[in-house]
Design a protein around this motif. Structure first.
Motif, PDB file in Angstrom:
ATOM      1  N   LEU A 173      42.799  65.480   3.718  1.00 31.15           N
ATOM      2  CA  LEU A 173      43.188  65.049   2.373  1.00 31.15           C
ATOM      3  C   LEU A 173      43.674  66.226   1.530  1.00 31.15           C
ATOM      4  N   ARG A 174      43.008  67.366   1.660  1.00 30.03           N
ATOM      5  CA  ARG A 174      43.406  68.568   0.917  1.00 30.03           C
ATOM      6  C   ARG A 174      44.813  68.997   1.313  1.00 30.03           C
ATOM      7  N   LYS A 175      45.061  69.046   2.610  1.00 28.70           N
ATOM      8  CA  LYS A 175      46.379  69.451   3.100  1.00 28.70           C
ATOM      9  C   LYS A 175      47.456  68.447   2.687  1.00 28.70           C
ATOM     10  N   GLN A 206      42.241  75.919   0.407  1.00 25.97           N
ATOM     11  CA  GLN A 206      40.814  75.800   0.127  1.00 25.97           C
ATOM     12  C   GLN A 206      40.478  76.445  -1.213  1.00 25.97           C
ATOM     13  N   ARG A 207      41.091  77.565  -1.503  1.00 28.01           N
ATOM     14  CA  ARG A 207      40.846  78.246  -2.781  1.00 28.01           C
ATOM     15  C   ARG A 207      41.333  77.398  -3.951  1.00 28.01           C
ATOM     16  N   ASN A 208      42.540  76.805  -3.820  1.00 23.04           N
ATOM     17  CA  ASN A 208      43.054  75.947  -4.896  1.00 23.04           C
ATOM     18  C   ASN A 208      42.077  74.817  -5.194  1.00 23.04           C
ATOM     19  N   LEU A 209      41.633  74.158  -4.138  1.00 25.02           N
ATOM     20  CA  LEU A 209      40.717  73.027  -4.310  1.00 25.02           C
ATOM     21  C   LEU A 209      39.391  73.490  -4.897  1.00 25.02           C
ATOM     22  N   PRO A 216      35.097  78.891  -2.621  1.00 29.06           N
ATOM     23  CA  PRO A 216      35.867  78.464  -1.446  1.00 29.06           C
ATOM     24  C   PRO A 216      35.010  78.273  -0.191  1.00 29.06           C
ATOM     25  N   SER A 217      33.924  79.018  -0.071  1.00 30.53           N
ATOM     26  CA  SER A 217      33.049  78.837   1.095  1.00 30.53           C
ATOM     27  C   SER A 217      32.410  77.449   1.100  1.00 30.53           C
ATOM     28  N   THR A 218      32.210  76.880  -0.071  1.00 30.10           N
ATOM     29  CA  THR A 218      31.673  75.517  -0.159  1.00 30.10           C
ATOM     30  C   THR A 218      32.671  74.525   0.417  1.00 30.10           C
ATOM     31  N   ILE A 219      33.940  74.694   0.081  1.00 28.39           N
ATOM     32  CA  ILE A 219      34.981  73.816   0.637  1.00 28.39           C
ATOM     33  C   ILE A 219      35.028  73.972   2.155  1.00 28.39           C
ATOM     34  N   ARG A 220      34.978  75.213   2.628  1.00 21.45           N
ATOM     35  CA  ARG A 220      34.973  75.455   4.085  1.00 21.45           C
ATOM     36  C   ARG A 220      33.816  74.734   4.752  1.00 21.45           C
ATOM     37  N   VAL A 234      37.738  72.146  -8.369  1.00 18.41           N
ATOM     38  CA  VAL A 234      36.447  71.460  -8.348  1.00 18.41           C
ATOM     39  C   VAL A 234      35.356  72.288  -9.020  1.00 18.41           C
ATOM     40  N   GLY A 235      35.568  73.601  -9.083  1.00 18.86           N
ATOM     41  CA  GLY A 235      34.575  74.475  -9.697  1.00 18.86           C
ATOM     42  C   GLY A 235      33.493  74.942  -8.748  1.00 18.86           C
ATOM     43  N   VAL A 236      33.885  75.142  -7.483  1.00 16.21           N
ATOM     44  CA  VAL A 236      32.944  75.645  -6.480  1.00 16.21           C
ATOM     45  C   VAL A 236      33.564  76.857  -5.796  1.00 16.21           C
TER      46      VAL A 236
END
Length: 73
Positions: free
Chosen positions: A12-14, A20-23, A31-35, A27-29
């Motif tokens: 969905l992000r792609k 990952q950094r943009n998202l 980038p490691s959280t997105i990973r 979201v306010g988290v």
């Protein structure tokens, strides 16, 4: 046999052409959280529970929360 949930977050992000950094920034988290979310680590259980709540209550995730403006204190 139990259900296995796989994160579709990366897909969905792609699809939105976000890194990952943009998202993470949006979201306010961190980038490691997105990973971690994309790799089905740390937090996937919460997403599954929210999805089940929405299914039972016939609502969207945004219906579960109310946002209040904290600047009006």
């Amino acid at each position: 046999m139990g259900e296995i949930y796989m994160s579709r977050l990366a897909e969905l992000r792609k699809g939105k052409d976000l890194t990952q950094r943009n998202l993470a920034d949006l979201v306010g988290v961190d980038p490691s959280t997105i990973r971690n979310w994309e790799r089905d680590r740390g937090g996937i259980e919460t997403f599954v529970r929210v999805a089940k709540l929405c299914e039972v209550l016939e609502c969207s995730p945004s219906d579960l929360f109310r946002v209040e403006d904290a600047t009006n204190d």
